[in-house]
Design a protein around this motif. Sequence first.
Motif, short mmCIF file in Angstrom:
data_model
loop_
_atom_site.label_atom_id
_atom_site.label_comp_id
_atom_site.label_asym_id
_atom_site.label_seq_id
_atom_site.Cartn_x
_atom_site.Cartn_y
_atom_site.Cartn_z
N GLN A 125 0.86 -1.19 0.00
CA GLN A 125 0.00 0.00 0.00
C GLN A 125 0.89 1.23 0.00
N SER A 126 0.73 2.08 -1.00
CA SER A 126 1.52 3.30 -1.12
C SER A 126 0.60 4.51 -1.09
N VAL A 127 0.83 5.40 -0.12
CA VAL A 127 0.04 6.64 0.00
C VAL A 127 0.85 7.79 -0.56
N GLU A 128 0.26 8.53 -1.50
CA GLU A 128 0.93 9.66 -2.13
C GLU A 128 0.12 10.93 -1.90
N HIS A 129 0.81 12.07 -1.76
CA HIS A 129 0.09 13.34 -1.69
C HIS A 129 0.58 14.26 -2.80
N ARG A 130 -0.27 15.19 -3.20
CA ARG A 130 0.05 16.04 -4.35
C ARG A 130 0.87 17.24 -3.91
N ARG A 131 1.94 17.51 -4.64
CA ARG A 131 2.78 18.67 -4.37
C ARG A 131 2.14 19.93 -4.94
N ASP A 132 2.80 21.05 -4.68
CA ASP A 132 2.28 22.33 -5.18
C ASP A 132 2.28 22.38 -6.70
N ASP A 133 3.19 21.60 -7.34
CA ASP A 133 3.25 21.62 -8.80
C ASP A 133 2.24 20.67 -9.44
N GLY A 134 1.40 20.03 -8.59
CA GLY A 134 0.35 19.16 -9.11
C GLY A 134 0.76 17.71 -9.25
N GLN A 135 2.03 17.39 -9.06
CA GLN A 135 2.50 16.01 -9.17
C GLN A 135 2.36 15.29 -7.83
#
Length: 407
Positions: A99-109
């Motif tokens: 399980q990998s949790v990712e959050h969005r950076r300010d640049d949208g990635q």
Amino acid sequence: MGPTNISELDGYVRSTGVGHQSSTRSRTSRIARLSQIILLAIGIYFCSSLALWAQTSDSQTGDANTSWTATTESQNGNVNPTRTVESHTQSGNRTLDKQSVEHRRDDGQFEPYQDIEKETVRLDATSVRTTTRTFGRDANGAKTLVQVTEEEKHTLPGGDSSVVRAISNPDGNGNLQLIQRQIEETKRTSENVEETKTTMLLPSANGGLAPAMKVQERRQRGVNDAVESQKTTLVPDGAGNWQVSEIQQSITRQESKDRSTEERISRRNSEGKLGEVSHSLSNESENASGEKRNTVETYSVDVPGSVGDGSLHLVERAFTAQRTSSTGQQTTEHLVERPVPGDPGSSLQVTILTTDTVRPDPSGAQATRTVQARDVNGNLGVILVDTTKSDNIPAIQVQIAPSEKQK
């Protein structure tokens, strides 16, 4: 989820004899209440997501070779969106869940935030070893190990079993240090009685690990398949003795497709006396068309926003309904009612409404979770929307009731 569905849920609560009345309160109290509701709803979401992932991965271990992936994107108000990617792979006696949790950076990635890897290996016909590794990210974004949980379970003749679970954290040099060990032994003392004894060991002042808590649970099957259980928690009293700190008693009755559960929890107070602090009543049913319903009422001496008077008060009523359409679409609605914080005598009102929809398609399944909470105007507004896509339908199925609690 529109107002019509909310009315239908309220109507069911009325029809079961559980009253529901709306109450008007000041905007100030609603603002305070909203902040608490949002935090709780977010907590419920993350807990249920992790529990569902663990449950689904375990349920797949019976197949010889299986694999699936699921991706969930979460929109939570003004908080940056998150994305969770889950995968399940089984080959022979080895199962790997990630399980990998990712959050969005300010640049949208999107960038990785946390990873959990759970490896299950069947050593032989009676032994299973499970290793769970949790990774975070350091200041440079590098993947860093933050915790390891190792569990080994042995099934003994007659249905007895033993489980040893160890949790380790890395020290400043990156070396793993044992911080907790849990030993669990289950024995069937008779045809209808099963007992489980669990000992938790934590670091002591003298070095090493020492027993810090013991849990003794007894489950007995009675007439008409009624199941009674008592779980007793003991802690050291400082003088080398063990004393009871909590007793949890429950009885479950099954009649056809209907099931009821009553649970009572007693704890030791500041005077050293055991007293009842919680009482819950649960009723589950299924009609001829397959629709499932569950109602849970919880009474507690702890009333949010009020000074306790030592008596039990109704602090929550939860209602869940699950139905499956002719096309296979599964819809689960979960409604929570609570009194106004600081006013235990107020009537209950809807505070959270969660709707889960699972739609099968030729490539797998798609699911949507919507969480609504009451806003400053007293209306239910959307605070969280999740969309999940998976190439395996069971990976995102939703259950009407939570899975059995971990021992």
